[in-house]
Design a protein around this motif. Structure first.
Motif, short mmCIF file in Angstrom:
data_model
loop_
_atom_site.label_atom_id
_atom_site.label_comp_id
_atom_site.label_asym_id
_atom_site.label_seq_id
_atom_site.Cartn_x
_atom_site.Cartn_y
_atom_site.Cartn_z
N MET A 1 1.11 -1.09 0.15
CA MET A 1 0.04 0.04 0.44
C MET A 1 1.22 1.07 -0.13
N ARG A 2 0.03 2.82 -0.14
CA ARG A 2 0.71 4.01 -0.27
C ARG A 2 0.42 4.16 0.85
N PRO A 3 1.87 5.01 1.46
CA PRO A 3 1.61 5.02 2.80
C PRO A 3 0.53 6.33 2.77
N PRO A 4 -0.33 6.25 3.83
CA PRO A 4 -1.56 7.58 4.07
C PRO A 4 -0.99 9.28 4.33
N ARG A 5 -1.20 10.40 3.78
CA ARG A 5 -0.72 11.45 4.03
C ARG A 5 -0.78 11.73 5.20
N PHE A 6 -1.63 11.37 5.75
CA PHE A 6 -1.84 11.67 7.18
C PHE A 6 -0.87 10.97 8.52
N TRP A 7 -0.14 10.17 7.76
CA TRP A 7 1.88 10.07 8.10
C TRP A 7 2.37 10.40 8.62
N ASN A 8 2.48 12.06 7.95
CA ASN A 8 3.37 12.27 7.94
C ASN A 8 2.77 14.25 7.92
N ARG A 9 1.63 13.99 9.09
CA ARG A 9 1.44 15.39 9.34
C ARG A 9 2.25 15.30 10.81
N PRO A 10 3.15 16.74 10.96
CA PRO A 10 3.56 16.68 12.78
C PRO A 10 3.20 16.50 13.56
N PRO A 11 3.77 16.06 14.80
CA PRO A 11 3.97 15.28 15.93
C PRO A 11 2.61 16.16 16.34
N GLY A 12 2.55 17.42 16.58
CA GLY A 12 1.96 18.19 17.63
C GLY A 12 0.57 18.67 16.85
N ASP A 13 0.05 18.15 15.74
CA ASP A 13 -1.18 18.40 15.27
C ASP A 13 -0.97 17.03 14.10
N LEU A 14 -1.47 15.90 15.07
CA LEU A 14 -1.94 14.58 14.27
C LEU A 14 -3.59 15.04 13.79
N ALA A 15 -3.50 13.99 12.52
CA ALA A 15 -5.43 13.60 11.97
C ALA A 15 -5.98 12.91 12.92
N TRP A 16 -6.66 13.22 12.30
CA TRP A 16 -7.39 12.79 13.62
C TRP A 16 -7.81 10.96 12.92
N GLN A 17 -7.16 10.65 11.92
CA GLN A 17 -6.76 9.10 11.87
C GLN A 17 -5.78 8.94 12.70
N SER A 18 -4.84 9.37 13.27
CA SER A 18 -3.89 9.22 13.64
C SER A 18 -4.60 9.00 15.57
N LYS A 19 -5.66 10.13 15.71
CA LYS A 19 -5.65 10.01 17.08
C LYS A 19 -6.26 8.55 17.50
N LEU A 20 -7.52 8.13 16.48
CA LEU A 20 -8.28 6.86 16.39
C LEU A 20 -7.26 6.26 16.45
N LEU A 21 -5.92 6.32 16.09
CA LEU A 21 -5.68 4.14 15.69
C LEU A 21 -4.31 4.23 16.84
N ALA A 22 -4.39 5.80 17.17
CA ALA A 22 -3.18 5.78 18.51
C ALA A 22 -3.25 4.40 19.51
N PRO A 23 -4.14 3.79 19.54
CA PRO A 23 -4.60 2.94 20.49
C PRO A 23 -3.61 1.75 20.18
N LEU A 24 -3.74 1.78 19.04
CA LEU A 24 -3.06 0.59 18.16
C LEU A 24 -1.61 1.02 17.88
N GLY A 25 -1.35 2.28 17.63
CA GLY A 25 -0.16 2.09 17.80
C GLY A 25 0.92 1.62 18.90
N VAL A 26 0.07 2.34 19.14
CA VAL A 26 0.65 1.37 21.41
C VAL A 26 0.66 0.62 21.40
N LEU A 27 0.07 -0.69 21.09
CA LEU A 27 -0.38 -1.67 21.01
C LEU A 27 1.27 -2.71 19.95
N TYR A 28 1.22 -1.99 18.59
CA TYR A 28 2.00 -2.21 17.55
C TYR A 28 3.33 -2.36 18.34
N GLY A 29 3.87 -1.01 18.90
CA GLY A 29 5.10 -0.83 19.45
C GLY A 29 5.35 -1.96 20.48
N TYR A 30 4.62 -1.69 21.55
CA TYR A 30 4.74 -2.73 22.63
C TYR A 30 4.95 -4.24 22.24
#
Length: 331
Positions: A1-30
């Protein structure tokens, strides 16, 4: 897949998609951290250099592997590259032979690298490393193994795109990272920043205690007069825009681009459509070296390949540093 554009938003200005998926991101890193913590890495009797990344996608890792293999060979070593052969069907370990192997067997990147170095493909990296050693390797390059705990790494090189940096600094799927930046860099001996533009934020993310080097990808001179070329460019790499930008820098007039998914199979239907479009527009089809190895034979003579090579700033210091970290590399 091509990376979604919201991945490249600044860390201090996360897109709503990143906020919604953040728990899964924490789990992935763990889960990545847990796998690394519970691994039992095997130490080889020859130096192992890992070329990996923290981001997914195209950061210039394959050109870095090729550059390193060529430099080690020039220094008198017999380097062998170890790859899992992403997208390939062979379990291995098997030495890659471009004359007999296909992309669906060993993957596109191993086929490309095999033009410059011995390459072993195996789902089990330890088995591949032992096979390479038995075949006469004096140094191993572990391709894309920064998050793999199977082998002890004498040197770990993290490759990062200078312009994109670490994106929004979230782990998959909320962002482009395989693990948190600080965690991944804690295991790094060197950072290779690939690209002509360096973001200020990227420099802030790299601790001063970790040596970092700038590098750029340069297209080789193939004798083509790009100023007169009308081009339809297609690329199935991590960041197709980087390839399109290379064509523009060469002076080619791009009249259409086709950004494909990374490692996407090049079907006859797709290529026939692109060839038909090129004929109508009096244009030439152009693609990357990595895509070229996926071309069906009947199309290879009808598509121009643009080879690129990595150039590392302060190359001597880079190589001296490798030897200082892993004295066994000294010949």
């Amino acid at each position: 897949m091509r990376p979604p554009r919201f991945w490249n938003r600044p860390p201090g200005d996360l897109a709503w998609q990143s906020k919604l998926l953040a728990p899964l991101g924490v789990l992935y890193g763990y889960l990545v951290a847990r796998r690394l913590a519970h691994g039992s890495p095997t130490r080889m009797a020859l130096p192992v250099i890992c070329v990996g990344n923290i981001n997914v996608g195209g950061v210039g890792k394959t050109p870095a592997v090729i550059w390193l293999a060529e430099r080690l060979a020039a220094a008198g070593h017999t380097p062998h590259v170890i790859s899992t052969g992403y997208g390939g069907s062979l379990a291995g370990p098997v030495p890659v032979n471009p004359k007999i192997h296909r992309v669906d067997q060993v993957g596109d990147e191993p086929l490309l690298i095999a033009a410059f170095s011995e390459v072993w493909v195996a789902k089990n990296r330890v088995a591949a490393a032992r096979s390479a050693q038995a075949a006469g390797a004096t140094a191993l390059i572990l391709d894309d193994g920064h998050q793999d705990p199977s082998l002890v790494k004498d040197i770990s090189i993290v490759v990062v795109d200078s312009a994109l940096g670490f994106g929004n600094q979230c782990c998959l799927p909320a962002g482009p990272l395989r693990e948190p930046v600080e965690v991944g860099l804690a295991r790094a001996d060197l950072v290779l920043k690939v690209g002509s533009s360096l973001t200020h934020k990227l420099q802030e993310n790299i601790p001063q205690t970790i040596p970092s080097f700038a590098a750029e990808l340069h297209a080789l001179d193939t004798g083509m007069d790009w100023s007169k070329a009308r081009v339809i460019a297609f690329a199935g790499i991590g960041n197709p825009e980087k390839f399109f930008a290379t064509i523009r820098r060469l002076g080619g007039h791009i009249i259409h681009t086709e950004a494909l998914d990374d490692h996407q199979p090049l079907s006859e239907t797709l290529l026939s459509r692109l060839l038909s479009q090129a004929k109508k527009l009096n244009a030439q089809l152009v693609t990357t070296e990595k895509d070229a190895v996926r071309l069906p034979k009947k199309f290879r003579s009808r598509v121009i390949t643009v080879p690129v090579r990595l150039r590392v700033d302060d190359e001597k210091r880079f190589q001296d540093l490798l030897v200082s970290i892993a004295p066994a590399l000294k010949q």
